[in-house]
Design a protein around this motif. Structure first.
Motif, PDB file in Angstrom:
ATOM      1  N   THR A 107     -13.740  29.753   3.445  1.00  0.00           N
ATOM      2  CA  THR A 107     -14.270  29.940   4.801  1.00  0.00           C
ATOM      3  C   THR A 107     -15.446  28.998   5.086  1.00  0.00           C
ATOM      4  O   THR A 107     -15.465  28.318   6.112  1.00  0.00           O
TER       5      THR A 107
ATOM      6  N   THR B 171     -10.772  30.199   9.206  1.00  0.00           N
ATOM      7  CA  THR B 171     -11.249  31.436   9.833  1.00  0.00           C
ATOM      8  C   THR B 171     -10.432  32.642   9.411  1.00  0.00           C
ATOM      9  O   THR B 171     -10.904  33.776   9.483  1.00  0.00           O
ATOM     10  N   SER B 172      -9.208  32.391   8.969  1.00  0.00           N
ATOM     11  CA  SER B 172      -8.345  33.468   8.486  1.00  0.00           C
ATOM     12  C   SER B 172      -7.759  33.038   7.146  1.00  0.00           C
ATOM     13  O   SER B 172      -7.070  32.016   7.071  1.00  0.00           O
TER      14      SER B 172
END
Length: 450
Positions: free
Chosen positions: A107, A113-114
Motif C-alpha cells: 500500500t 489501494t486494494s
C-alpha cells in the motif's frame, strides 16, 4: 533543526509499531526513535544509544506496560545474538506482524489501494526448522567456541544450541569444536589473519542425511582426528579459504569422507545437494511456497512458462508437469548445471535452462521464441532489474507469479507491472523464517492481451 533527544538520554515512550527489522517505533515531538527490544503498544523506558539528524536508536531498559503478545524468549542468548529478532513476540502475533509488513509495503510503497491479501501460512512448530547452518568460530578463554555474531558486529555470541536449527546441525558444530579443543587446532582471528579454523557449515536432508564442511585458512591438519569426531556423517568436506574476507567459503573444496552430494526431497522431487548448492533452508515451508506458486500460476498443458532466477531448477521442476514447456534462467553457471542434472534425475524432459542475467536473456528469449504465456520470478532481495520488468511488460505473458523475500522490492516491482497493464490478483505471505522478521510472499499479477 536540532533533534529533541541526545545520546544517553533516558526516555519513557509509547511504541506505535514495529519496523521490518523488529525495532519498536516511538516518537518524541514527532522525531522517530527506534527502540530495540520493544513491541508495538508497549510503554517502555528506553536509553538512547545513537542520534542521527532524522532519527535516534534506543534500547529498552524497562518494560513499564508490556504487550499482551510479549512472551519469555525460549532462546537464552536472544538478547545478544543477531540471528533472531522476534523470540519475545508470540508466534500468532509474529504471523500477524509479518502479514502487516507485506500489506504496508504494497500500500505505502506500491501504491495499491486494494490488496487481495490471503492469510499468511505459518508453521505448526516454529522451531528446529533450518536444514542448514553456518557457524563462525572464536576463542573464549582458551577454548574454541562457535555461535553467531551479535547484530551489526563481528563479536561472536557463543552458544551450545540454536533452537531454530536442526539438532543434528548443532551437534556437528559441537563435534568440530571438540576436535579443535582436543587436538589443539588454532582458531582463525580475522583481525590478525592468524589461526586456522574459520567456520563449520552443516546441512541435513529429509532422508536424515548429514553433510559437514569444515573451513580452515590453510591445509587441513589432524584430518584423521576430525573424521573420528565426525564418524557416521554421510558427507564430510574440507574448504580452504586463505583470503582476508568475511566470505565463508574459499575456492578449494576437498571431499574427505562419504558421498560428494546428498539428495533432498521436496514435493516428491529429488535434488542433488553439494556444499555450495542453494536450496531454501526450511523444507516444510519451501513446499508450501512452491505449491502456492504452482497454484497461482495455474499453468495449462499447452503453455510455455519462463522461470526467472531459477537457481537449481526447483520451481521449474514443480511446474513442468503442468505446462507444455518451461524455460529456466539463472546467472550462476554451476546452478544451471545442477538444474539440468536435477531435471534428468527426475525424468523431466520439457524443461530447459539458460545461463545468463534475467534482464539480458529475457529480451533475446522473447524475440527468439515469440509468445510465452506466463512468467515466474524468484529474484534475490534486491528484486528485479527494471530491464527485466520492461521486457516482461512488452512480452505476451498474461500472468506473472512473483516469489519474494523482500516486501519493499516486491512492492516496487509490482508497482511497475501495474503501471504496464497488470492487475494485482492475489497475495499470500509464507512464514519461512519463524522468530525473525523475514517473510516470503507469493503474488499473482494478471492482464488481458487482445
Amino acid at each position: 533543526m536540532r533533534p529533541p533527544v541526545e545520546k544517553n538520554d533516558d526516555l519513557v515512550v509509547i511504541i506505535e509499531s514495529l519496523t521490518n527489522e523488529g525495532q519498536g517505533v516511538a516518537r518524541v515531538e514527532g522525531f522517530a526513535v527506534f527502540v530495540v527490544g520493544a513491541l508495538a503498544g508497549e510503554e517502555v523506558k528506553a536509553h538512547v544509544i545513537k542520534v542521527q539528524p532524522t532519527y535516534a536508536i534506543a534500547k529498552a531498559v524497562e518494560i513499564i506496560k508490556p504487550s499482551p503478545d510479549r512472551v519469555r524468549p525460549a532462546c537464552p542468548v536472544f538478547s545478544q545474538c543477531g540471528g533472531c529478532t522476534l523470540w519475545h513476540l508470540s508466534y500468532p502475533a509474529q504471523l500477524r506482524q509479518k502479514q502487516q509488513f507485506v500489506l504496508d509495503a504494497l500500500t505505502r510503497l506500491g501504491g495499491f489501494t486494494s490488496v487481495p491479501m490471503q492469510p499468511i501460512v505459518g508453521m505448526e512448530d516454529p522451531t528446529r526448522y533450518r536444514n542448514k547452518g553456518s557457524f563462525p568460530f572464536s576463542v573464549l578463554g582458551n577454548a574454541a567456541v562457535f555461535g553467531f555474531y551479535a547484530e551489526r558486529s563481528h563479536r561472536l555470541v557463543p552458544f551450545s544450541d540454536c533452537l531454530i536449527q536442526d539438532e543434528r546441525i548443532v551437534d556437528a558444530a559441537r563435534r568440530v569444536a571438540a576436535w579443535a579443543n582436543t587436538c589443539g587446532v588454532p582458531v582463525y582471528d580475522e583481525t590478525t589473519g592468524e589461526g586456522q579454523l574459520r567456520h563449520v557449515v552443516a546441512r541435513t536432508t529429509a532422508e536424515g542425511e548429514l553433510m559437514v564442511t569444515v573451513v580452515t585458512k590453510g591445509q587441513l591438519k589432524k584430518k584423521d582426528d576430525l573424521l573420528s569426531f565426525l564418524e557416521n556423517c554421510d558427507s564430510v568436506w574440507h574448504n580452504e579459504n586463505p583470503k582476508l574476507t568475511n566470505v565463508v567459503f574459499g575456492e578449494k573444496f576437498t571431499l574427505l569422507a562419504g558421498r560428494s552430494a546428498l539428495t533432498e526431497t521436496i514435493g516428491g522431487k529429488r535434488f542433488s545437494v553439494s556444499p555450495q548448492s542453494f536450496l531454501q533452508v526450511n523444507r516444510v515451508q519451501t513446499q508450501v511456497l512452491y505449491d502456492t506458486a504452482r497454484e497461482f500460476l495455474a499453468a495449462k498443458d499447452n503453455e510455455t512458462v519462463v522461470d526467472g532466477y531459477c537457481g537449481v531448477g526447483t520451481i521449474s521442476l514443480f511446474i513442468a508437469e503442468d505446462c507444455k514447456r518451461v524455460i529456466g534462467i539463472e546467472q550462476v553457471a554451476p546452478a544451471i548445471e545442477d538444474a539440468k542434472a536435477n531435471a534428468t534425475a527426475n525424468g523431466v524432459k520439457n524443461a530447459e535452462f539458460i545461463c545468463g542475467n534475467v534482464e539480458d536473456v529475457l529480451p533475446r528469449l522473447f524475440s527468439r521464441e515469440g509468445g510465452v504465456d506466463a512468467i515466474v520470478l524468484d529474484p534475490p532481495r534486491k528484486g528485479c532489474e527494471e530491464a527485466a520488468l520492461e521486457a516482461i511488460a512488452k512480452s505476451t505473458a498474461k500472468r506473472v507469479v512473483y516469489v519474494s523475500c523482500n516486501p519493499a522490492t516486491l512492492a516496487r516491482d509490482c508497482k511497475y507491472l501495474a503501471a504496464h497493464g497488470f492487475t494485482l490478483s492475489a497475495v499470500r505471505p509464507v512464514d519461512m523464517f519463524p522468530q525473525t522478521c523475514h517473510v516470503e510472499s507469493v503474488v499473482l499479477m494478471e492482464r488481458e492481451i487482445t
